[in-house]
Design an enzyme around this catalytic site. Structure first.
Site, PDB file in Angstrom:
ATOM      1  N   HIS A   1     -81.272  -0.967 -24.088  1.00 54.42           N
ATOM      2  CA  HIS A   1     -82.520  -1.412 -22.537  1.00 54.42           C
ATOM      3  C   HIS A   1     -83.166  -1.022 -22.830  1.00 54.42           C
ATOM      4  O   HIS A   1     -85.193  -1.773 -23.009  1.00 54.42           O
ATOM      5  CB  HIS A   1     -81.710  -1.330 -21.158  1.00 54.42           C
ATOM      6  N   GLU A   2     -83.675   0.193 -22.806  1.00 53.06           N
ATOM      7  CA  GLU A   2     -85.474   1.396 -22.854  1.00 53.06           C
ATOM      8  C   GLU A   2     -86.096   0.592 -23.839  1.00 53.06           C
ATOM      9  O   GLU A   2     -87.296   0.679 -24.286  1.00 53.06           O
ATOM     10  CB  GLU A   2     -84.970   2.696 -21.947  1.00 53.06           C
TER      11      GLU A   2
ATOM     12  N   ALA B   1     -83.080   4.251 -15.813  1.00 55.11           N
ATOM     13  CA  ALA B   1     -83.363   5.148 -16.896  1.00 55.11           C
ATOM     14  C   ALA B   1     -85.418   4.462 -16.337  1.00 55.11           C
ATOM     15  O   ALA B   1     -85.485   3.643 -15.871  1.00 55.11           O
ATOM     16  CB  ALA B   1     -83.505   5.050 -18.144  1.00 55.11           C
TER      17      ALA B   1
ATOM     18  N   GLU C   1     -88.897   3.351 -19.516  1.00 54.58           N
ATOM     19  CA  GLU C   1     -89.168   3.159 -20.428  1.00 54.58           C
ATOM     20  C   GLU C   1     -90.950   3.730 -20.773  1.00 54.58           C
ATOM     21  O   GLU C   1     -91.030   3.389 -20.946  1.00 54.58           O
ATOM     22  CB  GLU C   1     -89.100   1.970 -20.346  1.00 54.58           C
ATOM     23  N   ASN C   2     -91.475   4.488 -20.802  1.00 54.32           N
ATOM     24  CA  ASN C   2     -92.455   5.271 -20.923  1.00 54.32           C
ATOM     25  C   ASN C   2     -92.711   5.605 -22.966  1.00 54.32           C
ATOM     26  O   ASN C   2     -91.314   5.757 -22.839  1.00 54.32           O
ATOM     27  CB  ASN C   2     -92.205   6.901 -20.232  1.00 54.32           C
TER      28      ASN C   2
END
Ligand SMILES: [Zn+2]
Length: 843
Positions: free
Chosen positions: A290-291, A257, A259-260
């Site tokens: 996490h993100e 993934a 993280e935007n």
């Protein structure tokens, strides 16, 4: 193409202050192009000075700096020089950009299920200039205003709330200051589920063909999302700093993934379309957490340069697993039972899966310190984005949190976040914040853990009682003489598996007294709670004691430590792979945690019956694994995770086409087991590898499941067929330029050197080393290293192949960094396999 160096970044940041990006995208053009019209307003501290813009366009239409035309012919290797800057500047760049198929820039995916087109932007690590003109470095943050023109039935999502202003026109509100590497856009006929939690809009998005599965999974995903938000609010004391929180599940995604801010992108395998286990749900939950941790650490406060990338990832990794482990607590007594059940698996998953990944990396020739690896340019930073930056870094932070205590740990973080909000910081700034919060001698601690590479070996043992302070001692051997402090538990067991000792100690020197056990110990386990970063060995009692007691030890973290020790010892050629297989199969027959069973059965099949066995020994080893899988199937409750994991393992290890065909046809199935799409492809893939399916059979399977996932499975099955024409076609796909989506390339790479087909694939071994480095001519970024890493012929372990691999790495000094890293790591695995086979006399 040159990679931005740290020196260039420092100079450009000293000169420029970027005020705003206004980006207009036209996504309605026919063909493989889109129009990107970017206006950047920025200040220069030295009027008259020069700098450069980052831009990787298919065709530059026009460039104007302060209304004066700039000749686009100056654009070389992705850089356009800009001269004669004023104090305040406006730069407008109109360009045609190419959609990508490699998951970077703006990736375009056509869904085979319905022919609809989906886009998403991935700017990490240096791909932003593939979709807008920019000053691409992490410390030139600015606000963004993005306008999008697209087909009228599309949805647009980005870092800030999007509104549809007319059919096919979308406008995103001005963002907070963002670094270029996490600016994103997701556009297409995505299906959505929206909700709200604590005043924050939550959105989930996936391709329309996954809508039914997205809806089925939404409660679980939103539950984890909401509980994680609550927990971070509590721990960080600063509210979620962006606006809405969208999670878009997108196709062909390279990472787990990204993280935007406001719009996390995740691989869409997380929208389970077939039965998934608790372990898989736990993995998804820890990725979500996490993100989300990155929203504070990485997005609100961003590293100044890529050499601190480890800190982003180590931190998010640590917080992700920790918050996931605390999900049940933070969501209160009414929390769904599902969350509580995931929580119990979180650290086990970290220990089994992530730490094993990191330990391999931390012993490879490519190993590097967690921090301070230099990263003189962006490309080097990407190559170091590995199990050391994630798992080792997270283990070290776990040790640090134990060392400082939560109060100081989080007080320092809060100070750090509030001091640098929407700005940039370095590791030294964080050390300063922790020190102000009460930490002592943190710089010395960081030096020992973060500026060194490699890992200690910890051994605990009971010695004859000489009346001294203890009879159980913990000792270390360090590869470099560094005295890294370890705060760990030590457990001692008698011959029946009864625990007679459980103590926590901190080791600073070479050994430390642990305590006195209540009787004679058969096995003493160092770091029995799996809290530190080390290899664990067992003194004089050795492997025989591990073999006897592993199935009897109650604490799951301690069993994980033992299983990991077995894996390390096989790789170190200290433990014969046949003996390891005996130990693993005996223990798994009684292993109660399916997550552990799944991970170790996979290790047994891929490694102990793969590269750590000569071809002649592999069928017998696979048969033993399959036999255990069938025994587990016979006792597993219908419809349970245990049943599903045993079924998967049995299929992977099977050499029996008749049995596989029977299952595929729905015959002889254990009650409660459903052959859904994913399990069916597992059967098809194994049958293809055994030569029991023709190309037409695979096409027919694809016709049954004409989905994105189906296309990828079919690519893997085709690559695995023991047929010269299938191998030749796959080889061309792997080595020649191609527009095929990256997941098809990856699946083909994974299937090519199928362990049971060494005679058929032998001619490709020299070709692998001769031709793969040349793929740097047409592939870049993640895909370049990933294809080589996934195709690397580790199962062809022999002295000749090892020589070939070592010569390739040594001969060419000019190898692309991603190619070199993939070859060096593959060669390390090969070397370990050859050493193990030689030591056991099988080679
Ligand atoms: Zn991350």
């Amino acid at each position: 193409m040159p990679s931005l160096t740290r020196r260039e970044a420092v100079q450009r940041a000293a000169l420029l202050t970027v005020r705003n990006y206004r980006i207009a995208l036209d996504l309605t053009m026919p063909g493989n192009r889109f129009c990107s019209d970017t206006t950047i307003t920025f200040a220069a501290s030295e009027p008259g000075a020069s700098t450069f813009l980052d831009l990787r366009a298919a065709e530059v239409l026009s460039v104007h700096l302060n209304d004066e035309p700039v000749d686009p012919a100056g654009l070389t290797d992705g850089r356009l020089p800009l001269t004669g800057l004023r104090a305040e500047n406006t730069l407008r760049v109109q360009a045609l950009m190419a959609y990508s198929s490699d998951g970077e820039g703006i990736h375009r995916h056509v869904d085979p299920a319905d022919g609809r087109t989906y886009l998403y932007a991935m700017s990490f690590l240096d791909a932003a200039p593939r979709w807008f003109a920019c000053f691409d470095q992490p410390d030139l943050k600015a606000g963004y205003d993005i306008d999008v023109q697209c087909p009228p039935d599309w949805t647009v999502i980005g870092n800030s709330p999007a509104s549809r202003t007319a059919p096919g026109h979308w406008q995103l509100s001005t963002t907070q200051p963002l670094a270029t590497y996490f600016v994103t856009l997701v556009a297409g006929p995505y299906a959505s589920v929206t909700a709200e939690h604590d005043g924050i809009v939550l959105g989930l998005h996936a391709r329309a063909s996954l809508a039914e599965h997205l809806e089925a999974e939404a409660a679980d995903i939103l539950g984890v999302t909401a509980a994680s938000l609550d927990r971070y609010h509590e721990l960080f004391g600063i509210r979620y700093p962006f606006q809405e929180y969208h999670q878009a599940f997108v196709p062909d995604f390279n990472a787990g993934a990204m993280e935007n801010p406001g719009c996390v992108t995740l691989r869409d395998q997380y929208v389970f379309r077939s039965a998934a286990t608790r372990g898989e749900r736990c993995d998804r939950a820890s990725t979500i957490a996490h993100e989300m941790a990155h929203m504070w650490f990485g997005d609100l406060v961003t590293m100044r340069w890529w050499d601190d990338l480890w800190l982003n990832e180590s931190f998010a990794e640590y917080m992700g697993y920790r918050v996931c482990a605390e999900l049940a607590d933070s969501s209160g007594p009414d929390s769904p039972a599902a969350l509580a059940s995931l929580a119990s698996l979180s650290w086990l998953e970290f220990g089994l899966h992530r730490k094993d990944w990191g330990r391999v990396a931390d012993q490879a020739p490519s190993k590097h310190p967690v921090a301070g690896n230099g990263s003189e340019d962006a490309a080097t930073a990407l190559a170091d984005f590995d199990g050391i930056s994630y798992a080792k870094g997270a283990s070290v932070l776990k040790q640090l949190a134990a060392h400082l205590g939560d109060e100081v740990f989080f007080a320092g973080l809060r100070l750090h976040f509030s001091r640098h909000r929407f700005g940039n910081a370095e590791f030294a700034d964080l050390i300063e914040a922790w020190t102000e919060a009460g930490a002592q001698d943190l710089a010395g601690w960081a030096e020992l853990w973060l500026r060194t590479s490699g890992l200690d070996t910890l051994t605990a043992e009971q010695r004859p009682d000489d009346g001294g302070p203890a009879d159980v001692w913990l000792g270390r051997s360090s590869p470099d003489g560094t005295r890294r402090p370890h705060t760990v538990r030590v457990a001692g067991f008698d011959g029946s598996g009864r625990q007679l000792l459980d103590e926590q100690v901190t080791l600073h020197g070479d050994e430390v007294p642990v305590g006195r056990a209540a009787g004679p110990l058969r096995l003493v386990v160092a770091d029995s709670g799996d809290d530190s970063w080390a290899k664990i060995r067992f003194g004089a009692a050795g492997w025989q004691a591990v073999a006897e007691l592993l199935p009897r030890i109650e604490a799951a973290p301690t069993r994980v430590v033992l299983y990991n020790a077995i894996r390390d010892a096989v790789r170190d050629a200290e433990l014969d792979s046949e003996q390891a297989l005996d130990m693993v199969l005996a223990a798994l027959a009684r292993e109660p945690v399916e997550l552990v069973t799944a991970e170790l059965l996979q290790f047994a099949t891929e490694k102990l019956a793969g590269c750590f066995a000569v071809p002649a020994d592999r069928p017998a080893r696979r048969a033993r694994i399959a036999e255990l899988a069938h025994r587990l199937l016979a006792t597993a409750p219908p419809g349970s995770d245990a049943q599903l994991e045993a079924a998967r393992a049995g299929i992977r290890a099977s050499d029996d086409p008749d049995w596989l065909v029977a299952w595929e046809a729905g015959r002889q199935l254990p009650p409660g087991l459903v052959i859904d799409a994913e399990l069916r492809w597992a059967l098809v893939t194994r049958l293809a590898a055994l030569g029991a399916l023709s190309a037409a059979d695979i096409d027919a399977e694809l016709a049954r499941d004409e989905s994105t996932a189906g296309v990828v499975h079919a690519a893997r099955a085709r690559a695995m067929r023991p047929d010269p024409a299938a191998k030749a076609d796959t080889w061309a796909l792997l080595t020649q330029p191609s527009e095929r989506p990256v997941y098809e390339l990856y699946a083909s790479a994974e299937g090519f050197f199928e362990p049971g087909q060494h005679e058929l694939t032998a001619p490709y071994l020299p070709r692998f080393f001769a031709e793969m480095p040349g793929t740097a001519g047409h592939r870049r970024g993640w895909a370049l290293g990933a294809v080589i890493g996934k195709a690397f012929p580790v199962a062809a372990a022999s002295g000749e192949v090892l020589d070939l691999a070592e010569q390739t790495v040594a001969a060419d000094r000019s190898l692309d960094p991603a190619v070199r890293r993939a070859l060096v790591d593959g060669t390390d695995t090969l070397r370990r396999a050859v050493r193990s086979l030689r030591r056991s006399g099988r080679l």
